[in-house]
Scaffold this active site. Structure first.
Site, PDB file in Angstrom:
ATOM      1  N   SER A  32      15.321  36.886   0.961  1.00 12.89           N
ATOM      2  CA  SER A  32      16.583  37.309   0.363  1.00 12.89           C
ATOM      3  C   SER A  32      17.243  36.100  -0.278  1.00 12.89           C
ATOM      4  O   SER A  32      16.939  34.948   0.072  1.00 12.89           O
ATOM      5  CB  SER A  32      17.505  37.893   1.433  1.00 12.89           C
ATOM      6  OG  SER A  32      18.804  38.124   0.918  1.00 12.89           O
ATOM      7  N   TYR A  45      21.349  38.420   9.925  1.00 13.16           N
ATOM      8  CA  TYR A  45      20.607  38.645   8.684  1.00 13.16           C
ATOM      9  C   TYR A  45      20.236  37.332   7.993  1.00 13.16           C
ATOM     10  O   TYR A  45      19.059  37.105   7.679  1.00 13.16           O
ATOM     11  CB  TYR A  45      21.422  39.524   7.734  1.00 13.16           C
ATOM     12  CG  TYR A  45      20.672  39.887   6.472  1.00 13.16           C
ATOM     13  CD1 TYR A  45      19.650  40.835   6.498  1.00 13.16           C
ATOM     14  CD2 TYR A  45      20.948  39.268   5.256  1.00 13.16           C
ATOM     15  CE1 TYR A  45      18.941  41.165   5.351  1.00 13.16           C
ATOM     16  CE2 TYR A  45      20.253  39.597   4.106  1.00 13.16           C
ATOM     17  CZ  TYR A  45      19.256  40.543   4.161  1.00 13.16           C
ATOM     18  OH  TYR A  45      18.553  40.854   3.023  1.00 13.16           O
TER      19      TYR A  45
END
Length: 313
Positions: A164, A176
Site C-alpha cells: 500500500s 494497517y
C-alpha cells in the site's frame, strides 16, 4: 550538457517502455493463485486473468464469494475456500493447488487478501486490534507464500504482494500501516533471495480506492470502547473532526479498480515486471513524494492537516 542529459533520459524511458511491452507466452498453460477473491481487487483480477486465458485458482473466504466469482467467469477458473489466518486452511489449499498444477508448478502467486480495520489513533486501540490486522495482512501473507514457494520456484514464476501507499507513509494509527510496512520488507528480502532461482517479486502500492477495505465505522467503534480518560484527553471535537476527515477521504478515493488490477496483471504477464507499482493519483503525488522527503519535512507537512486533541499543547 543539458541536451545530452535530456537525450539520455529520453533513451532510458524509451528502453523501459520497450522492455515493459514484452509479454510472456503460453498464458493458457500458466496457473495463477490469488487470495482474497470475494470482492475488490482480487475479484476483479481473477475475472481479468480468466479473460486473458490464464488458469486462475481463486481463493475466497466464503462460499458465497466463490459462487459469485464462478458465475462471472469461464469454466477454466477454479475456486477454493481459504482463511489466511488458519494454518490448517492454508495447508489444505496448498495441497489443492499442488493437485491442480502438477509438475508444471505455479506461475503466479498473488497475495491480495487483506483488511483495513480497525483504524484509529493508536491509543484508542488494544493489542487485539493490531493482531487482527497483522494476522491477515502480514503473517497470513507470509505463511501462504512459504507454503506455495516450492511450486512457484519450480515454474520460475512470479510473486505479487499487495502492499500500500501506507507501507511507505504512515498517516493513521492501528495495524494497517505496520502490516504494509512489513509486506514491503518481506517482499524486498524475498525478491533478493529468489533472484537466483529466476523468480520475480513485485509489490503493489495502491492509494485510496473504493473497496470494502475502507470504512469509518471502526473509528466510531474504537472511540466508543476507549476509556473515559482517553476521551477526556482527546475530546469529542477531535473525534468528530476525525470522522469528518475520514468521510471526506472516502469521497476522494477512486472507483476505477483497474488502476490496480492492470499493474497486477502486468506483473504476472510481462517479461520484465517492475519491482514496485504505485497505483492511483494519491500514491504517485502524495505517498511516494512525501516518503522520500526528510522525516522532519514530512512531519511538518502532515501536521498541517492534523487537528489537535483537547489537551494537546
Amino acid at each position: 550538457m543539458w541536451l545530452y542529459l535530456a537525450a539520455l533520459l529520453a533513451l532510458y524511458f524509451l528502453r523501459r517502455w520497450h522492455r515493459e511491452r514484452q509479454m510472456v507466452g503460453n498464458l493458457p498453460d500458466k496457473h495463477v493463485f490469488i487470495t482474497g477473491c470475494d470482492s475488490g481487487f482480487g475479484h476483479l483480477l481473477a475475472k481479468q486473468l480468466d479473460g486473458r486465458g490464464l488458469r486462475v485458482l481463486a481463493a475466497c473466504l466464503t462460499e458465497q464469494g466463490a459462487e459469485r466469482l464462478q458465475q462471472a467467469t469461464s469454466g477454466r477458473l477454479q475456486t477454493v475456500i481459504l482463511d489466511v489466518t488458519c494454518s490448517d486452511s492454508i495447508a489444505a489449499a496448498t495441497a489443492w493447488v499442488k493437485g491442480q498444477v502438477g509438475d508444471r508448478g505455479l506461475w503466479g502467486l498473488v497475495n491480495n487478501a487483506g483488511i483495513g480495520v480497525p483504524t484509529a489513533p493508536n491509543e484508542w486501540l488494544s493489542k487485539a486490534d493490531f493482531v487482527r490486522v497483522l494476522d491477515v495482512n502480514l503473517v497470513g501473507l507470509i505463511e501462504v507464500t512459504l507454503s506455495l514457494l516450492p511450486l512457484v520456484r519450480r515454474a520460475r514464476g512470479r510473486v505479487v504482494n499487495m502492499a500500500s501507499g501506507a507501507g511507505r507513509l504512515s498517516l493513521t494509527g492501528g495495524g494497517y500501516c505496520p502490516s504494509k510496512y512489513g509486506v514491503e520488507a518481506f517482499s524486498d528480502s524475498l525478491r533478493r533471495e529468489l533472484h537466483s532461482f529466476g523468480v520475480k517479486v513485485s509489490i503493489i502500492e495502491p492509494g485510496g480506492f473504493q473497496t470494502l477495505l475502507m470504512s469509518t465505522q471502526s473509528l466510531q467503534e474504537a472511540w466508543s470502547r476507549a476509556p473515559v480518560e482517553i476521551k477526556e484527553v482527546y475530546g469529542q471535537q477531535f473525534f468528530e473532526t476525525n470522522v469528518e476527515q475520514a468521510q471526506k477521504f472516502l469521497t476522494w478515493t477512486s472507483s476505477n479498480l483497474h488502476l490496480v488490477t492492470d499493474p497486477m496483471e502486468h506483473a504476472l504477464t510481462a517479461q520484465h515486471p517492475r519491482t514496485r507499482y504505485s497505483c492511483g493519483w494519491d500514491a504517485k503525488l502524495l505517498y511516494l513524494p512525501l516518503s522520500y522527503l526528510p522525516t522532519s519535512w514530512t512531519d511538518f507537512i502532515v501536521s498541517l492537516a492534523m487537528h489537535k486533541p483537547a489537551q494537546g499543547i
